[in-house]
Design an enzyme around this catalytic site. Sequence first.
Site, mmCIF file in Angstrom:
data_model
loop_
_atom_site.group_PDB
_atom_site.id
_atom_site.type_symbol
_atom_site.label_atom_id
_atom_site.label_comp_id
_atom_site.label_asym_id
_atom_site.label_seq_id
_atom_site.Cartn_x
_atom_site.Cartn_y
_atom_site.Cartn_z
ATOM 1 N N ASP A 1 0.730 3.266 -8.588
ATOM 2 C CA ASP A 1 1.605 4.455 -8.231
ATOM 3 C C ASP A 1 1.055 5.087 -6.910
ATOM 4 O O ASP A 1 -0.197 5.106 -6.611
ATOM 5 C CB ASP A 1 1.366 5.489 -9.278
ATOM 6 C CG ASP A 1 1.641 5.000 -10.727
ATOM 7 O OD1 ASP A 1 2.617 4.244 -11.124
ATOM 8 O OD2 ASP A 1 0.686 5.217 -11.430
ATOM 9 N N ASP B 1 1.133 8.841 -5.434
ATOM 10 C CA ASP B 1 1.722 10.219 -5.816
ATOM 11 C C ASP B 1 1.550 11.165 -4.561
ATOM 12 O O ASP B 1 0.800 10.696 -3.438
ATOM 13 C CB ASP B 1 0.434 10.583 -6.750
ATOM 14 C CG ASP B 1 0.219 9.956 -8.104
ATOM 15 O OD1 ASP B 1 1.192 9.125 -8.403
ATOM 16 O OD2 ASP B 1 -0.816 9.848 -8.668
ATOM 17 N N ASP C 1 -8.861 17.395 -11.133
ATOM 18 C CA ASP C 1 -9.861 16.921 -12.365
ATOM 19 C C ASP C 1 -11.091 16.616 -11.725
ATOM 20 O O ASP C 1 -12.223 17.146 -11.825
ATOM 21 C CB ASP C 1 -9.361 16.071 -13.268
ATOM 22 C CG ASP C 1 -8.501 14.916 -13.033
ATOM 23 O OD1 ASP C 1 -8.554 14.540 -11.846
ATOM 24 O OD2 ASP C 1 -8.001 14.347 -13.860
#
Length: 508
Positions: free
Chosen positions: A39, A41, A202
Amino acid sequence: MDSEALARQVIGKLRGAGHQAYLVGGCVRDLLIGITPKDFDIATSALPEEVKRTFRNCRLIGRRFRLAHVFFGRDIIEVATFRAMSAPEPGAEPPEPAADLDDDVGPEDEEELDELDDELDDENDENDDDDDDDEADESTVLAEAGPHQKGFHGGRPLAGRDRSRHAGAGDDDDEDRVTDEHGRILRDNAYGTIDDDVWRRDFTANALYYNIADFSIWDYAGGVEDIAARRLKLIGDPVTRYREDPVRMLRAARFEAKLGFSLDGATGTAIPELRELLASVPPARLFDETLKLFLTGHGAKSLDVLVKHGLFGELLPTVASYLQRHPDGPVAKLLRQGLKNTDQRVASGKPVTPTFLFALLLYGPFVEIIEKQPPEKWHDIGTIVDSIDRAARAAQGRISIPKRFSLGVREMFAAQPRLEQPRGRRALRMLEQPRFRAGFDLLLLRAEIGLASQELADWWTKVQEVSQTDRDRMADALGPPRQGGEGGGGRRPRRRRRRGRGRASAAT
């Protein structure tokens, strides 16, 4: 066009519209490690509504976190707006978007999962439009940059900053950032700058921004050093961050399994005392996380990591309980071997399915339920279907399993008696069943572990490879069908009533 090129296109178009846009998170991390990202992002200064106006092929999703999905055929590029450290001042809030069906559905909701889980492999894609200024390959650029050659925005941002204040402490007065009694974020749509956004991410390894304009990595939290040390570290106070979003504990386990990183200090030690918070997470979101844990190429390792941290019991209590009582039994071996086989299929680029995964996970609870029945009913199809349905319902106390997958698991288990007791040419009808391949794969795995006949597994393997004439010959060699149908549990032939005798009996 691949995801990397699409991401470059989206970034270029956002920048052309006057917005900041960067590759962010796992794709930057994976390129530094030497892994090809799945992916790409994107984080941007554009509000979700501005992204939607920029791309006609865009829709907005999410309740907890409002996101923009830009569609390129079956490819989805996910674009996230920079998050603020706290709610905006009164009167400075971004305009509330008009509600529509697409906007009200988030990826954590079961309805969205039911729409998109055929594309779950693409669910974290974040791509952008073309950048005409540079067509350089990001993989090459990052590889040449090396782990210690980084570009920073305004020097080292860590100096002089109170990291804990920005990483989950939040203000009690926040109105756009709503939490429950445990501290879990229920809504978070306060937008800010890149300097704010980094503290809302995070892990340090995921808080990296790559600027394709000058090939620089913006590292605010020491993520490059942590990646070099193969260390997974939460930004801010781990207890606060896990309370904000308990799924971060599952993400930590997933990255430990996928990347081989170790959990740093309290990032790992805080999990045992907080793991029960996963009970407050929506079941549909836990289903989503389960697929990421077990269907992305590191399922066997994920199981070990989840068990080690005590998270498996929070995710699938009945499965964990069975494995704890039978750690070396045939069912535990079946689960682990099945996960290894799934990992090999992912590595080979072959498709994998949640149906087979949940057949593996539910096998232990299924066995426990069916063994409470009399042995003569163990091969009865009705008993089998009832037992697997009960096992699935128990699992759905924590995880929402879409009906099409739970029904698929039922059909796989119901096929086992027919596969194990083929009789005559009627057995060949199984080859025409839509779920034959899934049931056959389960039979092969059971035979590998010793739970089914290897001879029968070999027969079904061969019968698929030969001509129709040879199939008929092989079926004839099995003998005629048994009365009551193959596999047991079938209906007995009905005896036809003779109307004349019935009337005569009634007259007497």
